[in-house]
Design an enzyme around this catalytic site. Structure first.
Site, mmCIF file in Angstrom:
data_model
loop_
_atom_site.group_PDB
_atom_site.id
_atom_site.type_symbol
_atom_site.label_atom_id
_atom_site.label_comp_id
_atom_site.label_asym_id
_atom_site.label_seq_id
_atom_site.Cartn_x
_atom_site.Cartn_y
_atom_site.Cartn_z
ATOM 1 N N CYS A 135 -3.201 17.110 -11.696
ATOM 2 C CA CYS A 135 -4.517 17.755 -11.633
ATOM 3 C C CYS A 135 -4.490 19.177 -12.191
ATOM 4 C CB CYS A 135 -5.033 17.727 -10.195
ATOM 5 S SG CYS A 135 -5.259 16.034 -9.619
ATOM 6 N N CYS A 177 -1.872 19.061 -7.602
ATOM 7 C CA CYS A 177 -0.665 18.342 -8.008
ATOM 8 C C CYS A 177 -0.452 18.523 -9.512
ATOM 9 C CB CYS A 177 -0.749 16.867 -7.618
ATOM 10 S SG CYS A 177 -1.698 15.838 -8.754
ATOM 11 N N ASP A 206 8.827 -7.126 1.904
ATOM 12 C CA ASP A 206 7.860 -8.039 2.503
ATOM 13 C C ASP A 206 8.258 -9.438 2.017
ATOM 14 O OD1 ASP A 206 5.809 -8.910 4.023
ATOM 15 O OD2 ASP A 206 4.231 -7.859 2.946
#
Lengths: 526, 526
Positions: free
Chosen positions: A280, A277, A88
């Protein structure tokens, strides 16, 4: 020469494809995590280990921090990544701070110099708060910047991305996209949906994407700025967005926020982590709350769930199940549901993208599932059916395909040129039995109570009436199965206004009734 | 003494609770992976590492393999797990092979001897294929086995589970559950939904659970046999199932099948793995397909996704979002959607479970969201509103709560005992402004196009008409905002048949019109 964008698979307007850069390809749909040029909290090796193959970073911040040093080192060394990097150019800083200390051509030369693989010209984002006049101004400034950049660049090694502006003013988005489509860009992008996203105005987001996409060449990849949430991501893909970038994983994490499939949650609110995941599985919600590494753990989880969403969307495209996937997702939030309904009514847009056949069952739970491309396509092509003098409409007896049923095998020889059997398949309407083994008629899965939905039932009735206008039968015989499907029988009696109604009870009876109907010489006008 | 089952939180009929066994507690909702007594492919330490805190194993297979040795070693040593173990007793083998070489009391003594924490009596599962007579027989045999076991057991150290039979014959399920509820069990279970599951008949599954649960004491935990799929799991929890057991993770894996949120897929079909579990992050679909460890990798993934589903359901209960969660899930398959609609129409059952207030916004996308408990409860309690002589119905101007709006502050002093302001909040109907700050009226999120849904619109209209019957106003004034909400205005005009319609344009105008209405002395009958 290799195409810069190769499309491998399609569903709705979503594409599985590959954008080839000089540093390897990005498989679409793809999300590019935003990497800070010098203050990155999650290591890039961790990000690639999850599976991400491309990243976004900010050339303007790089310029401010490193100046000429960046030109000699190159952006890949600075952020420590040798895969495709999108840069960007300070547009976001323009949106935040009003202006920046550079100009489009100087920024573009800098992006080329640091070796950006996918470079965005220095645009003026429309944002979501300004007046129409201000929006017009951002469109004009951005188009000027595009022209100045493309005309002025001494050489082009980067792939260049043209950003469409206009914000909530859809005619401006259309204008901006049409103008930019005439310029020599390798890829296009839609500016500033972040602010639209924050207000959860997903219908407006869908309208903006549609306005831009319909004005741009479909052969080039399309980037959506700043969409970093699993809730609308698959919908954006279905509308034709190929790549995304987002810093949401880290911004939310810094704020103590945990991304879930349906929204974000304050980590304080969670008792159970609805995710499998590695973070977790290794930590409890309490562990994360109390950890010194809280931000890092949350950012990691957030990246994992975004990755999962991209993967699930990709697999849905492959299976031809993107409609179902977006529909289920949409039910997580009323604004998403409204957007899904909006999309369903804009089927024409999808017509040219959706492949004719995917070997999957068509799922119909309720309205607007009867508007999905697989259904509407049949509806619009019904006129290839030749008119018949007598038609007999059978109830769907669950034997699919009817063409291979025992009943059909016993009556097939008796059918003549001016007599034809149809059966009723919700939501398609009348299907000639001769094509009942063709996709998708043999693979429909319908909710038992689907005729309880009056919107869907009325649309199916309209379809059937229109189909009858094509068939133009001199005589219409409706077969009613007395032993089942009361609701279906009522629906058919009401919809068809048949010249004759034949009641049957069982398969043998049906065979006899068909035979006697084909033998019938007497044909009354309707 | 500690209660065997403590409930910490509720939503719909789903409970977060703890079942206390002598070897620690199982937090509900919970899924107990099935462990093979001597041929377990995934190590138990791996299963507990994911997070599972209890497992299911088979006492009959243990008896056949180890005989008396099992009595001395104990089941915990045999399978290498020191947490809570539930033991099945051969009922499944009865279903598969017709009969087994044991009897209920002998099996029960064996289960006690090997140290089962949660023991199931040797039942005769109904299955899904038999006649009504056969089903009656299984109910009778199972009840006899329950009685024989409970009467005959010399001592009880295990917690004992009574299985409800009856299968698809709901009156038999009811009969079976009522009979078993009178026996001294610590926990109840519903038999043989596996076969119902395989046909995806989720409405029948919901009916079976409802039939059993309504006949059983809600204070005891309730187990559902053999439900090992993320698609219907949250729905089963919403209906009051606390624990599940399943061998699906390994059975599917052996068959090359990968569980996703919405169904299972042959691993051959997958291009992208729609999951972020440690397996799916470390391996590609191709890696798994070609691995020597294919079954193990698939089984691990399958366990991770089941774990995630349990966690997500638990968090949804905590947030009071179980309705939304089940609804979004339901849209993944037409048969689930039909089941969700069936559940929505059986609100009475949930009435006693759902807490009065959860601080969450009520999401209304479309029918049947207007049937969720938070909405129906207001509907049924409307009669506490005192009748008024004059009422003025205001459009919802988006200022919530209206009680704290600038308009209200300017007119509050003018309101008298026989004059009352209401505003219309879809899907609740008429809300007195005085309680507009009360949950859930101040926290409604509605799809913009919700009135496009005629089923929902008609139910809301019926609600409003019934509410007017309670208010019994002598005069009804409808305020219409001319500058917005055309669809809402039409809906209100049609529904309310007001004695007077007042058009307003802006807030100041509204203040003036309310003031002049309160000053009006003239009251016409309707």
């Amino acid at each position: 020469m290799q195409d810069l964008f190769e499309i491998d698979d399609l569903d709705l307007a979503g594409r599985i494809g590959r954008i080839s850069t000089r540093r390897g390809s990005i498989e679409t749909p793809s999300l590019l995590p935003v990497i800070h040029p010098y203050n990155q909290i999650i290591g890039i090796e961790e990000i690639t280990k999850i599976g991400f193959r491309g990243v976004m970073t900010n050339a303007y911040i790089t310029l401010k921090k490193y100046g000429d040093e960046a030109r000699s080192r190159g952006i890949h060394e600075i952020i420590g990544f040798d895969g495709p990097i999108m840069t960007d150019s300070g547009g976001y800083q323009v949106l935040e701070y009003g202006e920046i200390e550079s100009n489009p051509l100087a920024m573009a030369e800098f992006e080329e110099n640091i070796g950006s693989d996918l470079a965005i010209i220095l645009d003026t984002p429309t944002g979501a708060t300004g007046s129409r006049e201000e929006a017009e101004n951002t469109v004009r400034l951005t188009l000027d910047a595009c022209k100045e950049t493309l005309d002025g660049l001494k050489s082009r090694s980067s792939m260049w991305i043209g950003p469409v502006q206009g914000g909530q003013f859809l005619d401006l988005v259309d204008y901006s996209a049409k103008a930019i489509s005439k310029m020599d860009f390798d890829m296009y992008a839609l500016g500033s949906p972040t602010v639209v996203m924050e207000s959860y105005n997903f219908t407006l987001l869908a309208k903006m994407i549609l306005a831009a996409k319909t004005a741009l060449p479909p052969s080039k990849p399309f980037h959506l700025f700043g969409l970093g949430h699993p809730l609308p991501l698959s919908m954006a893909v279905a509308l034709g967005c190929d790549t995304f970038d987002s810093a949401s994983y880290i911004l939310y994490a810094k704020d103590g926020r945990y991304i879930t499939d349906a929204g974000t949650r304050d980590i304080q609110e969670l008792v159970a982590l609805p995710c499998s995941c590695p973070v977790c599985i290794s930590y409890s919600a309490k562990d994360i709350r109390e950890s010194q590494q809280r931000t890092i753990l949350l950012a990691r989880h957030n990246l994992y769930i975004l990755w999962k969403e991209i993967q699930a969307t990709k697999q849905a495209i492959r299976e031809g199940r993107l409609w179902d996937y977006v529909g289920a997702k949409a039910r997580s939030h009323p604004n998403m549901w409204a957007a899904f309904n909006y999309i369903a009514k804009n089927w024409d847009y999808f017509e040219k993208f959706t492949p004719l056949s995917k070997s999957r069952g068509v799922f119909v739970s309720s309205s607007p599932d009867d508007l999905q491309p697989a259904v509407q396509r049949y509806d619009q092509r019904f006129d290839w059916i030749a008119p018949k003098r007598i038609i007999m409409v059978l109830p769907d007896n669950g034997e699919r395909p009817f063409l291979l049923s025992s009943v059909y095998s016993k009556v097939a020889a008796d059918l003549s040129n001016d007599f034809s059997l149809y059966y009723v398949a919700i939501p398609f309407g009348l299907i000639p039995v001769e094509i009942s083994d063709v996709y998708p008629f043999s693979q429909i899965v319908i909710a038992d109570d689907v005729l309880d939905d009056p919107v869907l039932a009325e649309r199916v009735a309209t379809r059937i009436r229109n189909q009858l206008k094509s068939i133009k039968p001199a005589k219409l015989v409706l077969v009613v199965n007395t032993s089942a499907q009361g609701q279906m029988n009522d629906f058919l009696r009401k919809t068809l206004k048949a010249g004759a109604i034949v009641k049957i009870d069982g398969k043998e009876d049906l065979v006899q009734k068909i035979k006697s109907a084909t033998r019938s010489k007497k044909v009354k006008g309707r």
